[in-house]
Design an enzyme around this catalytic site. Sequence first.
Site, PDB file in Angstrom:
ATOM      1  N   TRP A  58       8.535   2.288  -1.687  1.00 19.04           N
ATOM      2  CA  TRP A  58       7.174   1.950  -2.145  1.00 19.04           C
ATOM      3  C   TRP A  58       6.155   2.988  -1.711  1.00 19.04           C
ATOM      4  CZ3 TRP A  58       8.117  -0.879  -5.968  1.00 19.04           C
ATOM      5  CH2 TRP A  58       9.165  -1.797  -5.918  1.00 19.04           C
TER       6      TRP A  58
ATOM      7  N   ASP B 276      -0.432  -0.815   2.203  1.00 25.00           N
ATOM      8  CA  ASP B 276       0.295  -1.730   1.323  1.00 25.00           C
ATOM      9  C   ASP B 276       0.942  -2.780   2.226  1.00 25.00           C
ATOM     10  OD1 ASP B 276       2.125  -3.051  -0.253  1.00 25.00           O
ATOM     11  OD2 ASP B 276       3.067  -1.236  -1.061  1.00 25.00           O
TER      12      ASP B 276
ATOM     13  N   LYS C 182       5.398 -12.491  -2.163  1.00 26.06           N
ATOM     14  CA  LYS C 182       6.266 -12.599  -0.979  1.00 26.06           C
ATOM     15  C   LYS C 182       5.687 -13.617   0.001  1.00 26.06           C
ATOM     16  CE  LYS C 182       7.120  -7.928  -2.150  1.00 26.06           C
ATOM     17  NZ  LYS C 182       8.473  -7.990  -2.682  1.00 26.06           N
TER      18      LYS C 182
END
Length: 361
Positions: free
Chosen positions: A103, A172, A196
Amino acid sequence: MSDRIYNFSPGPATLPLEVLQQASSDIINFDGSGIGICEISHRSKEFMKVAAEAESLLRELLEIPDNYKVLFLQGGASSQFFMIPMNLLGNGKKATYLNTGTWSKKSIKEAKLFGEIDVAFSSEEDKFNRVPREDEYTVGEDSEYLYFVSNNTIFGTQFNTIPTSQKMLVSDMSSDILSRKIDVSKFGIIFAGAQKNMGPSGVTTVIIRKDLLECASENTPTMLKYKTHAEKESMFNTPPTFAIYIVGKVLKWLKQNGGIAAMEEMNREKAQLVYDVIDASDYYRGHAERESRSMMNIAFNLPTPELEARFIEEAAQVGLNGLKGHRSIGGCRASIYNAFPREGILKLVTFMKDFEANNPA
Ligand code: PMP
């Protein structure tokens, strides 16, 4: 709810059962309004209240200072990979990135479209098995921000201490927001896809320092400017109403269950139960180096790919689902966010011990 199984999926992931039960009724008739939550106008007073409550709970739980704006956006966490540099860089500006997994790598690629990017650390050669110590990278004086992924969902690594830097942090936190205490005032932007630790997919939460709303250049498309969404309280266009509704319910659940401090303590204990099994045997090998271990995603290997396949299959047969590792590293992975129940961890731990005993290497 005896037909529900334990879901170790990395996201969309397990949500609190109470939230799902409430949603199952609100989806037909929200709060006695006679209209289901997915059918209510985003401009109705009922939904405005839902969105305002979600924001206010998030502010309370994360102790977000008043000089920050909370946005509920679409486009997934991945859209933040370009929105951040598009809004904050340009005109030859620079930023520093730490490459600790898939990511961060993707966000570096996007950021390079808008500015000069210094990748100050990368653990790619070691299959992203760790995050850096502070003495392993420097952030240039001319850098606008230091970007890092606080928890690397795929590789099971996490910044166990938040980097300290003279420059503002941009992070992030898709896979560990609300799982531990953080000092928001150190950050320019924090963002997280909801799927999540916060709710279903479809909404991305962005916490942004207000002065940064002014940074985007004039030719930035309207929908991609943070300012657009900030000025309209995330209602510039139709927001993902159902996802925001669930986020609000999850936040309420989190508050009722002791808030972030209680979650952090529980998450630490839950993860330790699994790491203890890994540490007690040569059979299971954790992917992450010890100092970089994640409380949210535990990536591990068995002695052979065949045993891993059998492990995943037999686990699923006893109601332990979603333990397959990400296709980029293989092996196994247990994703255990806030809402993942402790009983499921105990069942996994017992299963791991039994599997080792019954399937010698
Ligand atoms: N960042 C992290 C840390 C992730 O784990 C993920 C997805 N699992 C993403 C970003 C991408 O999120 P999305 O699918 O919402 O774009």
